[in-house]
Design an enzyme around this catalytic site. Structure first.
Site, mmCIF file in Angstrom:
data_model
loop_
_atom_site.group_PDB
_atom_site.id
_atom_site.type_symbol
_atom_site.label_atom_id
_atom_site.label_comp_id
_atom_site.label_asym_id
_atom_site.label_seq_id
_atom_site.Cartn_x
_atom_site.Cartn_y
_atom_site.Cartn_z
ATOM 1 N N LYS A 165 0.711 -1.196 0.076
ATOM 2 C CA LYS A 165 -0.050 0.072 -0.016
ATOM 3 C C LYS A 165 1.024 1.245 0.100
ATOM 4 C CE LYS A 165 -3.823 -1.913 -0.244
ATOM 5 N NZ LYS A 165 -4.580 -1.804 -1.703
ATOM 6 N N LYS A 265 -13.444 -6.109 -8.547
ATOM 7 C CA LYS A 265 -14.283 -6.637 -7.329
ATOM 8 C C LYS A 265 -15.756 -6.738 -7.422
ATOM 9 C CE LYS A 265 -10.754 -3.813 -4.474
ATOM 10 N NZ LYS A 265 -9.974 -3.502 -5.599
#
Ligand code: MG
Length: 367
Positions: A165, A265
């Site tokens: 991240k 997703k």
């Protein structure tokens, strides 16, 4: 078969690592997940799950799932849950947008279809490829040293794909990428996911600073156009995620050669029916995929596993086992990570049995 009732439970999903942090200082400590049940006149009940990554990741928020079910549910009573394309058209006609609201209902209807036919969802989605699928591990945003120190532990759990991240201070992000890359072993894959956090010039600068690192760059900037501009200036394999939320932009991105891998997703697309369309199109167009959801527990992980394992192996870049990130189990029968991999259940439907004592009372009932 007819839908007679739609209900939902609210469940809190804490984390083993207490906090999950990503670009722009965003973080979540306890995920607010909604388990959706679709009950039918045969007595069969199907389950789905929707869990936004907080209210500031995609245009979705946890209470919005429940409010949306109350709005949409009455339009679906009496509909046939097996006629999934038709049911999705009914949902789109009754409520414009809000794909994440529809996702849990659609997943529950695939679960019902599996129970009615005796088939696992992955077979209904096109067929089971391989014995299992490989998982990536997200590395929450910390200092470069802390992030690098996590790699060995995750590798001991079997993970060989790491999603770092980034999307923070560009100089710190350059240090993060070098520090984690130094921990990699042959066969590992590294993705630096900025989650829209860099402005265009910063993204180009970071990528050029790590020019010789074997790393994929994911969703560096907020808009599609900024990402495309970055993509055209850097040498790394490139992943789009947040911008790709329907078939129109997926086709445009293919035409623009805007990505090598796309992150799809389930709730971003609006359920298994719609993500199957996008997934099958990507296979036809030769685009690799990370297939997952924004977050979730055992039921979301089961749905992800069926989607991932029904995808031709060479097109599946990675997928996720969200149910291993926290201590709360909400269903029996969900996939469990083994050596950094998971397998979709061979039982009918999603292959899960919800733990009703963990889920508690129903917070939405439409009948
Ligand atoms: Mg991403």
């Amino acid at each position: 078969m007819k839908i007679t009732r739609i209900f939902a439970h609210r469940v809190e999903l804490p984390l083993h690592e207490t906090t999950y942090k990503w670009s722009g200082g965003k973080s979540v400590t306890v995920f607010d997940s909604t388990v959706v049940g679709v009950e039918t006149d045969t007595g069969l009940v199907g389950y789905g799950e929707v869990c936004p990554l907080g209210p500031f990741y995609l245009p979705a928020y946890a209470d919005g799932v429940r409010a949306g079910l109350r709005e949409l549910g009455p339009h679906l009573i009496g509909e046939d849950p097996h006629q999934l394309t038709k049911l999705n058209r009914t949902m789109d006609a009754a409520l414009k947008g809000h794909p994440y609201v529809k996702s849990g209902i659609d997943i529950a209807c695939w679960d019902l279809l599996g129970h009615a036919t005796g088939l696992p969802v992955c077979e209904l989605l096109g067929g089971r490829y391989g014995a299992d699928v490989h998982l990536y591990r997200a590395i929450s945003q910390e200092s470069p040293e802390q992030m690098a120190a996590k790699v060995a532990g995750y590798r001991a759990e079997g993970y060989r794909r790491f999603q770092l991240k980034v999307g923070g201070n560009p100089d710190t992000d350059i240090a993060r990428i070098f520090a984690v890359a130094a921990q990699l072993q042959p066969g590992d894959r590294l993705v630096a996911d900025a989650n829209t956090g860099w402005v265009q010039h910063e993204a180009v600068r970071v990528a050029k600073a790590v020019r010789d690192v074997d790393v994929y760059i994911e969703q560096p900037c907020l808009t599609y156009e900024e990402c495309l501009a970055v993509r055209r200036q850097i040498p790394h394999p490139f992943v789009l995620d947040e911008n790709i939320d329907d078939l129109g932009i997926l086709l445009r991105a293919k035409a623009d050669l805007a990505m090598d891998v796309v992150n799809l997703k389930i709730s971003k697309l609006g359920g298994l029916t719609k993500i199957k369309q996008a997934r099958d199109l990507c296979v036809s167009m030769g685009i690799g995929m990370t297939l997952e959801d924004s977050w979730g527990g055992d039921i979301a992980t089961a749905a992800i596993a069926h989607l991932a394992q029904s995808t031709p192996t060479e097109f599946l870049f990675s997928t996720t086992d969200f149910n291993s990130y926290g201590p709360v189990s909400i269903a029996d029968g969900a996939p469990q990570r083994v050596n950094g991999r998971m397998a979709a259940s061979t039982a009918p439907g999603l292959g899960i049995i919800p733990k009703l004592d963990v889920l508690g009372k129903r917070v939405v009932v439409v009948e």
